[in-house]
Every structure is written in structure tokens, then in C-alpha cells.
Design an enzyme around this catalytic site. Structure first.
Site, PDB file in Angstrom:
ATOM      1  N   SER A  37       0.819  -1.219   0.000  1.00 54.74           N
ATOM      2  CA  SER A  37       0.000   0.000   0.000  1.00 54.74           C
ATOM      3  C   SER A  37       0.852   1.267   0.000  1.00 54.74           C
ATOM      4  O   SER A  37       2.009   1.266   0.417  1.00 54.74           O
ATOM      5  CB  SER A  37      -0.904   0.027   1.233  1.00 54.74           C
ATOM      6  OG  SER A  37      -1.625  -1.168   1.346  1.00 54.74           O
TER       7      SER A  37
HETATM    8  N1  SAH Z   1      -0.153  -5.402   4.190  1.00 49.46           N
HETATM    9  C1  SAH Z   1       0.595  -5.711   2.992  1.00 49.46           C
HETATM   10  C2  SAH Z   1      -0.146  -5.334   1.728  1.00 49.46           C
HETATM   11  C3  SAH Z   1      -0.944  -6.456   1.321  1.00 49.46           C
HETATM   12  S1  SAH Z   1      -1.788  -6.485  -0.211  1.00 49.46           S
HETATM   13  C4  SAH Z   1       1.967  -5.087   2.998  1.00 49.46           C
HETATM   14  O1  SAH Z   1       2.290  -4.359   3.931  1.00 49.46           O
HETATM   15  O2  SAH Z   1       2.735  -5.379   2.078  1.00 49.46           O
HETATM   16  C5  SAH Z   1      -3.102  -7.553   0.323  1.00 49.46           C
HETATM   17  C6  SAH Z   1      -2.681  -8.959   0.624  1.00 49.46           C
HETATM   18  O3  SAH Z   1      -3.830  -9.645   1.121  1.00 49.46           O
HETATM   19  C7  SAH Z   1      -2.190  -9.750  -0.562  1.00 49.46           C
HETATM   20  O4  SAH Z   1      -0.912 -10.234  -0.324  1.00 49.46           O
HETATM   21  C8  SAH Z   1      -3.216 -10.881  -0.696  1.00 49.46           C
HETATM   22  O5  SAH Z   1      -2.646 -12.107  -1.135  1.00 49.46           O
HETATM   23  C9  SAH Z   1      -3.727 -10.992   0.721  1.00 49.46           C
HETATM   24  N2  SAH Z   1      -5.031 -11.638   0.886  1.00 49.46           N
HETATM   25  C10 SAH Z   1      -6.144 -11.531   0.112  1.00 49.46           C
HETATM   26  N3  SAH Z   1      -7.137 -12.264   0.616  1.00 49.46           N
HETATM   27  C11 SAH Z   1      -6.667 -12.855   1.744  1.00 49.46           C
HETATM   28  C12 SAH Z   1      -7.217 -13.745   2.713  1.00 49.46           C
HETATM   29  N4  SAH Z   1      -8.480 -14.184   2.624  1.00 49.46           N
HETATM   30  N5  SAH Z   1      -6.428 -14.157   3.728  1.00 49.46           N
HETATM   31  C13 SAH Z   1      -5.153 -13.742   3.839  1.00 49.46           C
HETATM   32  N6  SAH Z   1      -4.564 -12.896   2.945  1.00 49.46           N
HETATM   33  C14 SAH Z   1      -5.309 -12.459   1.916  1.00 49.46           C
END
Ligand code: SAH
Length: 219
Positions: free
Chosen positions: A60
């Protein structure tokens, strides 16, 4: 411009954008964002933009990380649950501000890379786990704070159940290609207080139920 100079510039931009919690700003200062992006994006690590991390996912925008972190109002006594470990960056920021961070990611490769980065930074208060975070942390327990970094149409029920007394949850709510609202939910007595914090755009939360390949939850 050096990465250090770019980092100072970013911190000033965050202040201008209304991030005034100095603990949050110093946590952001302490986490080397360049460690969390692919090598070719390293020189952009301190731009106020989202960056790709593989598997079609994104780290993000710093301003959004800062805004969500500030809205959590963390103390060193809090345990935090994060859904969507991604690169591990947000988890490391949280680790500096709380007692313990539990973070779940559904992509094995992203989780493995994130776990390696977290241990390289010697942040021993972060627990990582592979799985569908929309079901909450597998062992039943309560969290003081919950942060969801992928967008769902509505707050997943298991997460509301794991939000402890006086707990706060920050999450983007809304579908893809539609407006998503960053929402703060606070548990107040028997009820839940809801506040909208602004428009955001996140990758989707993919749960075993809506990906079509997982097993159904029973009972
Ligand atoms: N917080 C992260 C940004 C993540 S982007 C950072 O600091 O880099 C969102 C993430 O959520 C992705 O990696 C995606 O694979 C994950 N995601 C999506 N659905 C999910 C679920 N049901 N359980 C766990 N992770 C999930």
C-alpha cells in the site's frame, strides 16, 4: 537523491497529509521500505505510491499505511491481527507500536518472503501464518486491534468475533472496480460503532468460499 533524503521527504509529506502521531511516524522511519519491494523498485521505495510485490498484489501507499496505523491507536499492550501480510511491511510497522502482531497471508510465496524479511529485521513479536484470514486466526482468541489490508464487500463475521472488548478494526469495505471506503469499527459494549475514514483502493480479499476452490466451512 539518497534513500535517506527521500525518506525524510516522505515523512514530511505524511505530516502534511495529517499524520501527526509521532510514534507512527517514527515506526515508519524505522522500517526500511526498500527491503519490501522488488530490487527494480528500490529507488521508488520512499515515493508516496503503492508498489507491486508479485502475485498481482501491492504494498500500500505509505500514506494509507500511516493513516490506517494511526487510526488503530496502538499501545505497547495491544495484540494486533493483520489480514494480508503481503510484503510484511505493514506488520513490521505494527511490530514497533504493539506487543504482538499476528499476520495471515494466503499466498505461500509472499508469506515466505515476508517472514524472511521480518526475521532479518529481528522483529520477534511478529507471528506469520499461511491461510484464509477471513476466517480469523485459527486458534480462537481475541485481539485488541484488527487491520485488514485487502478489500471485502462486508466485514467478515469471524473477524468481528475475534475483536476483543474495546477493540478497533480498520478495513477497506467495497468491491473491485467500485468505490471502497476505509472503515473503522469500534466495539463499544454490546454494539459496534462505525466511522468512515475516506476513499481507498485495495486488492480484493479472496476467501476460500469466494475463490471457488476451497472447502466449504461447516457448522
Ligand atoms: N499489508 C501488505 C499489503 C498487502 S496487499 C503489505 O504491507 O505489504 C493484500 C494482501 O492480502 C495480498 O498479499 C493478498 O494475497 C492478501 N489476501 C487476500 N485475501 C486474503 C485472505 N483471505 N487471507 C489472507 N490474505 C489475503
Amino acid at each position: 537523491m539518497s534513500l535517506a533524503a527521500r525518506k525524510i521527504r516522505l515523512l514530511m509529506q505524511l505530516r502534511k497529509a495529517g499524520i501527526n502521531d509521532t510514534a507512527v511516524l517514527s515506526a515508519i522511519e524505522r522500517v526500511p521500505r526498500e527491503n519490501f519491494v522488488p530490487p527494480s523498485f528500490r529507488d521508488q521505495a520512499y515515493e508516496n505510491i503503492a508498489l507491486p510485490i508479485g502475485q498481482g498484489q501491492t504494498l500500500s501507499q505509505p500514506e494509507v499505511v500511516a493513516l490506517m496505523t494511526q487510526a488503530l491507536e496502538l499501545t505497547k499492550r495491544h495484540t494486533v491481527l493483520e489480514i494480508g501480510t503481503g510484503s510484511g511491511y505493514q506488520a513490521c510497522v505494527l511490530a514497533h507500536l504493539s506487543r504482538r502482531v499476528y499476520t495471515i497471508e494466503r499466498h505461500r510465496s509472499l508469506l515466505e518472503e515476508a517472514t524472511a524479511r521480518i526475521s532479518e529485521l529481528r522483529l520477534h513479536n511478529v507471528m506469520t501464518r499461511l491461510g484464509d484470514g477471513s476466517r480469523g486466526w485459527p486458534e480462537t482468541r481475541k485481539f485488541d486491534r484488527i487491520i485488514v489490508t485487502c478489500a471485502a464487500e462486508f466485514p467478515p463475521e469471524p473477524l468481528l468475533e475475534q475483536l476483543g472488548e474495546d477493540g478497533t478494526m480498520i478495513l477497506p469495505v467495497g468491491g473491485q472496480g467500485r468505490t471502497q471506503e476505509l472503515v473503522r469499527l469500534k466495539r463499544v459494549g454490546e454494539g459496534i460503532e462505525r466511522k468512515e475514514l475516506g476513499i481507498v483502493r485495495f486488492v480484493p480479499l479472496v476467501s476460500d468460499e469466494n475463490s471457488g476452490k476451497g472447502q466449504r466451512r461447516t457448522g
